[in-house]
Write an enzyme that holds these catalytic residues in place. Structure first.
Site, PDB file in Angstrom:
ATOM      1  N   HIS A 142      27.453 -34.204 -37.767  1.00 28.61           N
ATOM      2  CA  HIS A 142      26.274 -33.410 -37.374  1.00 28.61           C
ATOM      3  C   HIS A 142      25.264 -34.285 -36.615  1.00 28.61           C
ATOM      4  CE1 HIS A 142      22.944 -30.590 -37.486  1.00 28.61           C
ATOM      5  NE2 HIS A 142      22.210 -31.491 -38.122  1.00 28.61           N
ATOM      6  N   TYR A 253       8.845 -31.760 -33.260  1.00 29.94           N
ATOM      7  CA  TYR A 253       9.389 -32.754 -34.189  1.00 29.94           C
ATOM      8  C   TYR A 253       9.038 -34.202 -33.856  1.00 29.94           C
ATOM      9  CZ  TYR A 253      13.378 -34.702 -31.533  1.00 29.94           C
ATOM     10  OH  TYR A 253      14.163 -35.371 -30.641  1.00 29.94           O
ATOM     11  N   LYS A 262      11.209 -25.648 -40.074  1.00 30.18           N
ATOM     12  CA  LYS A 262      12.077 -25.686 -41.250  1.00 30.18           C
ATOM     13  C   LYS A 262      11.423 -25.031 -42.461  1.00 30.18           C
ATOM     14  CE  LYS A 262      15.197 -28.635 -39.540  1.00 30.18           C
ATOM     15  NZ  LYS A 262      16.652 -28.517 -39.647  1.00 30.18           N
TER      16      LYS A 262
END
Ligand code: MN
Length: 426
Positions: A142, A253, A262
Site C-alpha cells: 500500500h 495532509y 479521515k
C-alpha cells in the site's frame, strides 16, 4: 493455562451452520442492546447472541474471580482491564456451558430464555469506549502504491518507512459500529489546475481495508512494552474501514498528515475476536528488507493468516467483491507496532484501538482501497450491475468481511458494513 475453548472437536448444542463465522471455537466479545432495552456484554455462537450479564447472575461463572457487574456494562473496557488470564478463563467456561455434552443450561428453560437471543432480537453497539485511536501505515504494498501515485515511482517509499512502523494519532469520537450510515463529508479541496481551494462535498470518498487491534492497560507513563510481551496486552481484533476523502486528504495532509479527510468516520465490526481464538492461525511475518533496530525485532510467528474481502453494493442491490487481501501481508506486525508505540514511554490503555493501515496484497486484485484498485481513477472498477466505480458513490454500501480457515475450523469476524449517504447541504 491451556486454551480449551479452541478444541476443534468440540460441538455446541446450539445449531451452527457449517460456514458460520461463529462456531463454538470463536467465542468473540461484544456489547448489545436486548429487546427489553437492556445493554449487556455478550458473545455469539452461530446466529445466537448470548447475554453474559445474565449468565453471570445465574452463577455460570462461579469459581472465576469476576466483579458482580463486570458484564452489566455498556462497554468491555473493565473486562478487558481484568487481563489475559481472566479472558481465557471466561472463554474456556463459555465453551463448556455450550458444549453438546453439557445440558445444564440447555435443559433449563427459564435460564435459556434469559440468556439466549436470536440476532434479530438484539442491536449491536460499539464494544469498547475507544480512548485513543492510532492508525499505522504498515503494508509495504500500500505504501509503495501510494508513493508511486503521489510522489516518485523510483523512490516510492520514504527513507524512514523500512525502519519505523509509521503511524499517526487518529480521532476516536467518530469510530462507529457496522450498520450506521455515514454522510459524504464536506470540506476544502484544491481542484486540478486551480490556485485556490473550493468548499463542498468530497468527490473521492474511499474505503481503507484494515484490521484494528484493541489493547488492555499495558504500561505506565515512561515504561516501554518489551516486544516479546506485546501480544499479552492485545485483547483481540476487529475489521476496520478507515473511511477516507482522498481529495480533502491531498490538500490538507502536508505537513502534519491526515486530519479531516479521515476523522469523519471509521467503521468497525462489532464482535472482537480474541487473540486466543486466532492462535491456530499464526504465521511468519514477511521477511523484512533491513534487520530492524533491536527493540523492533520479533522471534517466531507474530502475523495472522486472515482472509479479507471488500464488497460494494449499489442501490440496485447487486453485490460485487472488489478485492481479496490477507492480514498476513502486513510488513510490520502488531507486536512491532505496539513496541514502537510505547518505546518513548507513551501509555496504552484498556480499549485503545490501533489500525493496521490499508492492507494491500502483491497483486492488483488484492489492493485495499479504491485509490489503488482504480489507480487514482485511471482504471475504473466494473461492478456486477454493469456500472463502474472510481471511488464510492452516494448510496453505495461497503462491506468488509474477514475469516480464518484451516482443515478443522473457520473463525470469522462477521461484517463491517456502512452505507454512504449524500452530503449534507451547507
Ligand atoms: Mn488508514
Amino acid at each position: 493455562m491451556p486454551i480449551t475453548a479452541n478444541d476443534p472437536n468440540r460441538k455446541s448444542w446450539l445449531p451452527v451452520d457449517k460456514d458460520s463465522d461463529f462456531p463454538i471455537q470463536n467465542i468473540p466479545f461484544g456489547v448489545f442492546l436486548t429487546r427489553d432495552d437492556i445493554i449487556t456484554v455478550g458473545t455469539r455462537i452461530g446466529d445466537f447472541a448470548i447475554d453474559l450479564g445474565a449468565l453471570h447472575q445465574l452463577g455460570y461463572f462461579n469459581g472465576i474471580e469476576l466483579t458482580d457487574d463486570i458484564f452489566l456494562q455498556d462497554t468491555l473496557n473493565d473486562f478487558i482491564s481484568d487481563g489475559k488470564k481472566t479472558w481465557r478463563l471466561v472463554r474456556n467456561r463459555i465453551a463448556e456451558i455450550f458444549d453438546e455434552k453439557n445440558t445444564a443450561l440447555k435443559d433449563n428453560k427459564a435460564h435459556h430464555d434469559r440468556v439466549i437471543f436470536t440476532m434479530d432480537e438484539i442491536e449491536m453497539q460499539l464494544p469498547v469506549q475507544v480512548g485513543d485511536y492510532t492508525d499505522f501505515y504498515s503494508s509495504k504494498e500500500h505504501a509503495t502504491n501510494v508513493g508511486m501515485m503521489f510522489r516518485d515511482p523510483e523512490n516510492a517509499l520514504l527513507p524512514n518507512w523500512l525502519h519505523i512502523p509509521v503511524g499517526y494519532h487518529g480521532r476516536s469520537s467518530s469510530i462507529i459500529p457496522s450498520g450506521i450510515n455515514v454522510h459524504r463529508p464536506n470540506g476544502q479541496t484544491l481542484p486540478a489546475g486551480a490556485d485556490k481551494p473550493v468548499f463542498g462535498p468530497s468527490k473521492l470518498v474511499d474505503f481503507e481495508l484494515e484490521m484494528a487491534f484493541i489493547t488492555t492497560d499495558a504500561n505506565d507513563l515512561g515504561e516501554p512494552i518489551p516486544i516479546d510481551e506485546a501480544e499479552d496486552y492485545i485483547f483481540g481484533l476487529v475489521l476496520f474501514n478507515d473511511w477516507s476523502a482522498r481529495d480533502i486528504q491531498k490538500w490538507e495532509y502536508v505537513p502534519l498528515g491526515p486530519f479531516l479527510a479521515k476523522s469523519f468516520a471509521s467503521t468497525i465490526s462489532p464482535w472482537i475476536v480474541t487473540m486466543d481464538a486466532l492462535h491456530p492461525f499464526k504465521v511468519e511475518s514477511p521477511k523484512q528488507d533491513f534487520e530492524p533496530l533491536p527493540y523492533l525485532r520479533t522471534k517466531g510467528k507474530k502475523s495472522y493468516d486472515i482472509n479479507l474481502e471488500v464488497h460494494i453494493t449499489p442501490e440496485s442491490g447487486t453485490t460485487t467483491c472488489v478485492t481479496k487481501s490477507n492480514f498476513k501481508y502486513m510488513y510490520w506486525n502488531m507486536s512491532q507496532q505496539l513496541a514502537h508505540h510505547t518505546v518513548n514511554g507513551c501509555p496504552v490503555k484498556s480499549g485503545d484501538m490501533m489500525g493496521s493501515g490499508t492492507i494491500s496484497g502483491p497483486t492488483p486484485d488484492s489492493y485495499g482501497s479504491m485509490l489503488e484498485l482504480s489507480w487514482r481513477g485511471e482504471k475504473p472498477v466494473k461492478l456486477n450491475d454493469g456500472s463502474e466505480r472510481k471511488f464510492i458513490n452516494d448510496n453505495d454500501t461497503v462491506t468488509l468481511r474477514g475469516y480464518c480457515q484451516n482443515e478443522h475450523v473457520r473463525i470469522g469476524f462477521g461484517e463491517c458494513s456502512t452505507k454512504i449517504l449524500p452530503a449534507l447541504k451547507m
